[in-house]
Design an enzyme around this catalytic site. Structure first.
Site, PDB file in Angstrom:
ATOM      1  N   ASP A  39      48.796  42.245  48.087  1.00 17.03           N
ATOM      2  CA  ASP A  39      48.944  41.370  46.860  1.00 17.03           C
ATOM      3  C   ASP A  39      49.551  40.024  47.433  1.00 17.03           C
ATOM      4  O   ASP A  39      49.931  39.747  48.458  1.00 17.03           O
ATOM      5  CB  ASP A  39      50.116  41.974  45.801  1.00 17.03           C
ATOM      6  CG  ASP A  39      49.887  41.289  44.453  1.00 17.03           C
ATOM      7  OD1 ASP A  39      48.977  42.157  43.861  1.00 17.03           O
ATOM      8  OD2 ASP A  39      50.236  40.582  43.833  1.00 17.03           O
ATOM      9  N   ASP A  63      46.565  35.955  50.487  1.00 20.12           N
ATOM     10  CA  ASP A  63      45.844  35.189  49.519  1.00 20.12           C
ATOM     11  C   ASP A  63      44.436  35.389  49.793  1.00 20.12           C
ATOM     12  O   ASP A  63      43.535  35.212  50.736  1.00 20.12           O
ATOM     13  CB  ASP A  63      45.954  33.602  49.708  1.00 20.12           C
ATOM     14  CG  ASP A  63      45.198  32.851  48.938  1.00 20.12           C
ATOM     15  OD1 ASP A  63      44.366  33.310  48.185  1.00 20.12           O
ATOM     16  OD2 ASP A  63      45.606  31.680  49.127  1.00 20.12           O
ATOM     17  N   VAL A  64      43.712  36.094  48.986  1.00 16.61           N
ATOM     18  CA  VAL A  64      42.522  36.761  49.115  1.00 16.61           C
ATOM     19  C   VAL A  64      41.241  35.623  49.229  1.00 16.61           C
ATOM     20  O   VAL A  64      40.334  35.924  49.586  1.00 16.61           O
ATOM     21  CB  VAL A  64      41.969  37.735  48.100  1.00 16.61           C
ATOM     22  CG1 VAL A  64      42.718  38.898  48.165  1.00 16.61           C
ATOM     23  CG2 VAL A  64      41.836  37.188  46.871  1.00 16.61           C
ATOM     24  N   SER A 142      33.290  44.702  36.556  1.00 19.94           N
ATOM     25  CA  SER A 142      33.633  44.705  35.375  1.00 19.94           C
ATOM     26  C   SER A 142      32.142  44.883  34.459  1.00 19.94           C
ATOM     27  O   SER A 142      31.004  44.226  34.836  1.00 19.94           O
ATOM     28  CB  SER A 142      34.337  43.601  35.121  1.00 19.94           C
ATOM     29  OG  SER A 142      34.566  43.447  33.611  1.00 19.94           O
ATOM     30  N   TYR A 155      34.674  34.463  34.489  1.00 17.50           N
ATOM     31  CA  TYR A 155      34.967  35.804  34.839  1.00 17.50           C
ATOM     32  C   TYR A 155      33.501  36.735  34.786  1.00 17.50           C
ATOM     33  O   TYR A 155      33.470  37.296  35.742  1.00 17.50           O
ATOM     34  CB  TYR A 155      36.053  36.471  33.929  1.00 17.50           C
ATOM     35  CG  TYR A 155      36.299  37.838  34.217  1.00 17.50           C
ATOM     36  CD1 TYR A 155      37.549  38.045  35.195  1.00 17.50           C
ATOM     37  CD2 TYR A 155      35.939  38.881  33.319  1.00 17.50           C
ATOM     38  CE1 TYR A 155      37.899  39.336  35.143  1.00 17.50           C
ATOM     39  CE2 TYR A 155      36.183  40.383  33.728  1.00 17.50           C
ATOM     40  CZ  TYR A 155      37.469  40.434  34.824  1.00 17.50           C
ATOM     41  OH  TYR A 155      37.692  41.851  34.853  1.00 17.50           O
ATOM     42  N   LYS A 159      31.966  38.474  38.326  1.00 16.23           N
ATOM     43  CA  LYS A 159      31.846  39.907  38.107  1.00 16.23           C
ATOM     44  C   LYS A 159      30.305  40.143  38.292  1.00 16.23           C
ATOM     45  O   LYS A 159      30.120  41.245  38.883  1.00 16.23           O
ATOM     46  CB  LYS A 159      32.284  40.547  36.752  1.00 16.23           C
ATOM     47  CG  LYS A 159      34.074  40.734  36.802  1.00 16.23           C
ATOM     48  CD  LYS A 159      34.557  41.382  38.041  1.00 16.23           C
ATOM     49  CE  LYS A 159      36.187  41.511  37.861  1.00 16.23           C
ATOM     50  NZ  LYS A 159      36.645  41.981  39.091  1.00 16.23           N
ATOM     51  N   SER A 190      45.653  47.475  30.928  1.00 17.32           N
ATOM     52  CA  SER A 190      46.135  46.961  31.823  1.00 17.32           C
ATOM     53  C   SER A 190      47.047  45.828  31.431  1.00 17.32           C
ATOM     54  O   SER A 190      46.820  45.285  30.396  1.00 17.32           O
ATOM     55  CB  SER A 190      45.026  46.385  32.908  1.00 17.32           C
ATOM     56  OG  SER A 190      44.348  45.506  32.392  1.00 17.32           O
TER      57      SER A 190
END
Length: 247
Positions: A39, A63-64, A142, A155, A159, A190
């Site tokens: 994370d 940090d992705v 998603s 977003y 995705k 979530s």
């Protein structure tokens, strides 16, 4: 109780401090995997690992969107556990706004975390897996990437991009014994969906043939399937976990 479907394997799960990521990490661990919970904040990753409990757990900050950070996590994982067989690109953020009002910064932030972050993860993980001749990478897309959502041009685009990334990487890596698949969750309870208004949530839920939102554990079950040998002849696939929405 787990069925040990991934016993002895090592998994990295990004965005593992809460929600879907935490559910994935927990289920993989219950099924025998050594799990690295990644994370952005080290303390949150540590709290998530403590919540799961037991050994075979390693919380790490990452940090992705940063190439060096992602590669360091992969190196630490191999140093600690000796291998890497499962990598789950789950980390994500939302910066919703209409097309007219969305800032370039918010568009780029979402694209960087979801799409660039997944690409960096696929690249770093596959470098280890192809040498070992085995591995399973699961990217979390998603249903927003299938249908598009108003107010989520960033977003939805990210995705959808993850699906293309998944299929292209699957074609490149199949002959090396590395499988790459994607999961497309629909409306899942979530922290992200908790921010929706009750009315908006109810409207989305009513459009689902199963007439209910999903739970994080139901997404985790799909990831476990794709990470395990139960899906040994599946690559480049997109598995929808959405209660039948957008069939």
């Amino acid at each position: 109780m787990g069925a040990d479907l991934v016993a002895g394997r090592t998994a990295i799960v990004t965005g593992a401090a809460q929600g879907i990521g935490l559910a994935i990490a927990r289920l993989l661990h219950e099924n025998g995997a050594k799990v690295v919970l990644v994370d952005l904040a080290a303390d949150l990753a540590g709290q998530a690992a403590a919540g799961i409990g037991g050994d075979r757990l390693l919380p790490l900050a990452c940090d992705v969107t940063d190439e060096a950070s992602v590669e360091q996590v992969v190196r630490q994982t191999v140093e600690e556990f000796g291998s890497l067989e499962i990598y789950v690109n789950n980390a994500g953020i939302a910066r919703d706004a209409s097309l007219r009002k969305m800032s370039v910064d918010d568009f780029e932030a979402v694209m960087n975390v979801h799409l660039k972050g997944s690409w960096l993860g696929v690249r770093a993980a596959s470098a280890v897996m192809r040498e070992a001749g085995r591995g399973s990478i699961v990217n979390i897309s998603s249903l927003s990437g299938k249908s598009g959502n108003a107010g989520q041009t960033n977003y939805s685009a990210a995705k959808a991009g993850i699906v293309g990334l998944t299929k292209a990487a699957a074609k490149e890596l199949a002959h090396k014994g590395v499988r790459v698949n994607a999961v497309q969750p629909g409306l899942i309870r979530s922290a992200m969906t908790a921010a929706m208004s009750p009315q908006a949530f109810a409207e989305r839920e009513a459009a689902i043939p199963m007439r209910r939102a999903g739970e994080p554990g139901e997404v985790a079950g799909a990831v476990l399937f794709l990470a395990s040998d139960l899906s040994s002849y599946i690559t480049g696939a997109v598995l929808e976990v959405g209660g039948g929405r957008f069939m």
